[in-house]
Design a protein around this motif. Sequence first.
Motif, PDB file in Angstrom:
ATOM      1  N   ALA A   1       1.009  -1.340   0.005  1.00 36.09           N
ATOM      2  CA  ALA A   1      -0.099  -0.165  -0.026  1.00 36.09           C
ATOM      3  C   ALA A   1       0.889   1.422   0.255  1.00 36.09           C
ATOM      4  O   ALA A   1       0.467   2.281  -0.580  1.00 36.09           O
ATOM      5  N   VAL A   2       2.083   1.191   0.729  1.00 32.28           N
ATOM      6  CA  VAL A   2       3.157   2.262   0.736  1.00 32.28           C
ATOM      7  C   VAL A   2       4.371   1.723   0.387  1.00 32.28           C
ATOM      8  O   VAL A   2       4.282   0.358   0.547  1.00 32.28           O
ATOM      9  N   ASP A   3       5.442   2.507   0.373  1.00 31.35           N
ATOM     10  CA  ASP A   3       6.716   1.933   0.049  1.00 31.35           C
ATOM     11  C   ASP A   3       7.813   2.764   0.807  1.00 31.35           C
ATOM     12  O   ASP A   3       7.315   3.820   1.645  1.00 31.35           O
ATOM     13  N   GLY A   4       8.969   2.378   1.003  1.00 28.63           N
ATOM     14  CA  GLY A   4       9.743   2.517   2.005  1.00 28.63           C
ATOM     15  C   GLY A   4      10.178   4.289   1.480  1.00 28.63           C
ATOM     16  O   GLY A   4      10.553   4.704   2.598  1.00 28.63           O
ATOM     17  N   GLU A   5      10.166   4.329   0.540  1.00 31.68           N
ATOM     18  CA  GLU A   5      10.591   5.908  -0.026  1.00 31.68           C
ATOM     19  C   GLU A   5       9.714   6.800   0.473  1.00 31.68           C
ATOM     20  O   GLU A   5      10.149   8.085   0.828  1.00 31.68           O
TER      21      GLU A   5
ATOM     22  N   LEU B   1       8.276   6.612   3.298  1.00 38.45           N
ATOM     23  CA  LEU B   1       8.602   6.618   4.716  1.00 38.45           C
ATOM     24  C   LEU B   1       9.948   7.656   4.885  1.00 38.45           C
ATOM     25  O   LEU B   1       9.881   8.652   5.845  1.00 38.45           O
ATOM     26  N   ARG B   2      10.951   7.514   3.784  1.00 37.50           N
ATOM     27  CA  ARG B   2      12.175   8.089   4.258  1.00 37.50           C
ATOM     28  C   ARG B   2      11.875   9.521   3.853  1.00 37.50           C
ATOM     29  O   ARG B   2      12.229  10.499   4.399  1.00 37.50           O
ATOM     30  N   SER B   3      10.975   9.858   2.942  1.00 35.09           N
ATOM     31  CA  SER B   3      10.526  11.182   2.514  1.00 35.09           C
ATOM     32  C   SER B   3       9.864  12.017   3.716  1.00 35.09           C
ATOM     33  O   SER B   3      10.086  13.297   3.965  1.00 35.09           O
ATOM     34  N   ALA B   4       9.259  10.947   4.776  1.00 30.39           N
ATOM     35  CA  ALA B   4       8.631  11.775   5.752  1.00 30.39           C
ATOM     36  C   ALA B   4       9.716  11.820   6.720  1.00 30.39           C
ATOM     37  O   ALA B   4       9.168  12.201   8.149  1.00 30.39           O
ATOM     38  N   GLY B   5      10.973  11.417   6.697  1.00 29.42           N
ATOM     39  CA  GLY B   5      11.787  11.445   7.795  1.00 29.42           C
ATOM     40  C   GLY B   5      11.943  10.168   8.630  1.00 29.42           C
ATOM     41  O   GLY B   5      12.475  10.169   9.580  1.00 29.42           O
ATOM     42  N   LEU B   6      11.342   9.076   8.295  1.00 26.03           N
ATOM     43  CA  LEU B   6      11.470   7.653   8.877  1.00 26.03           C
ATOM     44  C   LEU B   6      12.341   6.719   8.143  1.00 26.03           C
ATOM     45  O   LEU B   6      12.120   6.706   6.935  1.00 26.03           O
ATOM     46  N   ASP B   7      13.026   5.954   9.085  1.00 29.59           N
ATOM     47  CA  ASP B   7      13.683   4.949   8.512  1.00 29.59           C
ATOM     48  C   ASP B   7      12.855   3.643   8.736  1.00 29.59           C
ATOM     49  O   ASP B   7      12.346   3.042   9.753  1.00 29.59           O
ATOM     50  N   PRO B   8      12.515   2.981   7.514  1.00 27.51           N
ATOM     51  CA  PRO B   8      11.808   1.747   7.505  1.00 27.51           C
ATOM     52  C   PRO B   8      12.434   0.740   8.670  1.00 27.51           C
ATOM     53  O   PRO B   8      11.403   0.075   8.950  1.00 27.51           O
ATOM     54  N   ALA B   9      13.446   0.495   8.714  1.00 28.15           N
ATOM     55  CA  ALA B   9      13.943  -0.451   9.407  1.00 28.15           C
ATOM     56  C   ALA B   9      13.544  -0.181  10.924  1.00 28.15           C
ATOM     57  O   ALA B   9      13.357  -0.819  11.770  1.00 28.15           O
ATOM     58  N   GLU B  10      13.756   1.052  11.369  1.00 29.47           N
ATOM     59  CA  GLU B  10      13.488   1.692  12.518  1.00 29.47           C
ATOM     60  C   GLU B  10      12.046   1.715  13.166  1.00 29.47           C
ATOM     61  O   GLU B  10      11.706   1.269  14.071  1.00 29.47           O
ATOM     62  N   VAL B  11      11.191   1.785  11.870  1.00 28.10           N
ATOM     63  CA  VAL B  11       9.813   1.598  12.183  1.00 28.10           C
ATOM     64  C   VAL B  11       9.448   0.076  12.412  1.00 28.10           C
ATOM     65  O   VAL B  11       8.730  -0.106  13.373  1.00 28.10           O
ATOM     66  N   GLY B  12      10.346  -0.687  11.861  1.00 23.32           N
ATOM     67  CA  GLY B  12       9.920  -2.124  11.937  1.00 23.32           C
ATOM     68  C   GLY B  12      10.311  -2.413  13.350  1.00 23.32           C
ATOM     69  O   GLY B  12       9.493  -3.174  14.068  1.00 23.32           O
ATOM     70  N   ARG B  13      11.604  -2.059  13.759  1.00 17.83           N
ATOM     71  CA  ARG B  13      11.863  -2.443  15.358  1.00 17.83           C
ATOM     72  C   ARG B  13      10.898  -1.835  16.213  1.00 17.83           C
ATOM     73  O   ARG B  13      10.510  -2.468  17.322  1.00 17.83           O
ATOM     74  N   LEU B  14      10.533  -0.482  16.032  1.00 17.79           N
ATOM     75  CA  LEU B  14       9.526   0.030  17.004  1.00 17.79           C
ATOM     76  C   LEU B  14       8.318  -0.640  17.042  1.00 17.79           C
ATOM     77  O   LEU B  14       7.638  -0.811  18.052  1.00 17.79           O
TER      78      LEU B  14
END
Length: 417
Positions: free
Chosen positions: A393-397, A399-412
């Motif tokens: 539905a969304v992609d990693g880019e 999230l990165r554009s919104a200042g979020l690291d996808p890997a960090e999001v997964g850990r959180l």
Amino acid sequence: MTARTVLGGADLAAVDELLSAADAHLAGAYPGDDGSRQPVHTVYVPADRYRAGLAQDWGREALEAVDAAGGPAALVEAVGVADPLREEVARRVGEKLGREPVEDLRIDLEDGYGDHGDAEDDVAVAAARHLRAELDAGTATPFVGIRFKSLERPTRARGLRTLDLFLSGLAGSGDLPGGLVVTLPKVTSVDQVRAMVLVCAAIERAHGLAPGRLRFEVQVETPQAILGADGTAPVAAMVHAGAGRVSGLHYGTYDYSAALGIAAAHQSMEHPAADHAKAVMQLAAAGTGVRLSDGSTNVLPVGGPGRVREAWSLHGRLVRRSLERGYYQGWDLHPAQLPSRFAATYAFYREGLAAATDRLRAYLDGAAGGVLDEPATARALAWFLRRGLDCGAVDGEELRSAGLDPAEVGRLATGRG
């Protein structure tokens, strides 16, 4: 005034000793989600119709259904996607149907297949052979498995023989797929779950599999699973009786409704009786790492364009309703249900994308915003984004554009960030 404490080391040690058993139980029985991907749906296919390449065929049939019913614009309108999102959702749904139309495929040897006596042996063996061909070719769905007949006395021997034939066929021709799922239907007692644990262990020993390799879903489609004769909720005990092998609780819309005497015209995923059962399931699974799945609608998108769009509208609304209630998976029974499944799912995640990224970024930065989120809510925000990533539905880019690291999001999302 000097602050002082009165509790000493002996007092704290006594508290630790008193709570040690409770601490161990909480850690063992409620480990939380492991962070792995959960499919947005399970597609049920009668075993005698399963063949290598079926998922790709369903994707083509789904795209053809969209074209025949008015095209992508008609699909997103029928599902109720908000105007600003329609073009992007339609684009992503089209890509999904071409790339990965089925996330979880269940080869059905229970109600969808019926009773064919000893002929079921050949069908089970053939299913394992076709699946092995897909695994070797790299075309298998991310999650796949079988539903065999229940452990109730009339079907017990047949069901276990089928399970044995299928798993032995797979294990004898190569490694078991990582996304292998086995579905135990019509569970009426905690003892049936315990029995399934014994069966899994026996099959593992016979094929030299690592202990705990085989896991299974419990289908909640009988009243006995929700309310026992002693007034308790057996489904909660079923989760823990699985000794870590229960991977999911799946609601069975029509068996459960029929068992309560609900008239056929009123059997639905949104009936109050269904909501009650699913609320109990949700409580039983909370914190255990066991995933939930809603059931299905038997109103299929077939016939003329108008009827197809009406069915899409119903299906899309039901999918959205499940997502809003914390059920991130459901069942699909026909290729033409795939477009409305993904359209409703993608709209859900894209509608909430901006707010979720803004709130999570503010939380991580410690910035004051319009909403003061707790750590638990931050995890929920991360899970929302993670699920959106997993299904496309969304992609990693984004999230990165919104200042979020996808890997960090997964850990959180799993509390490990």
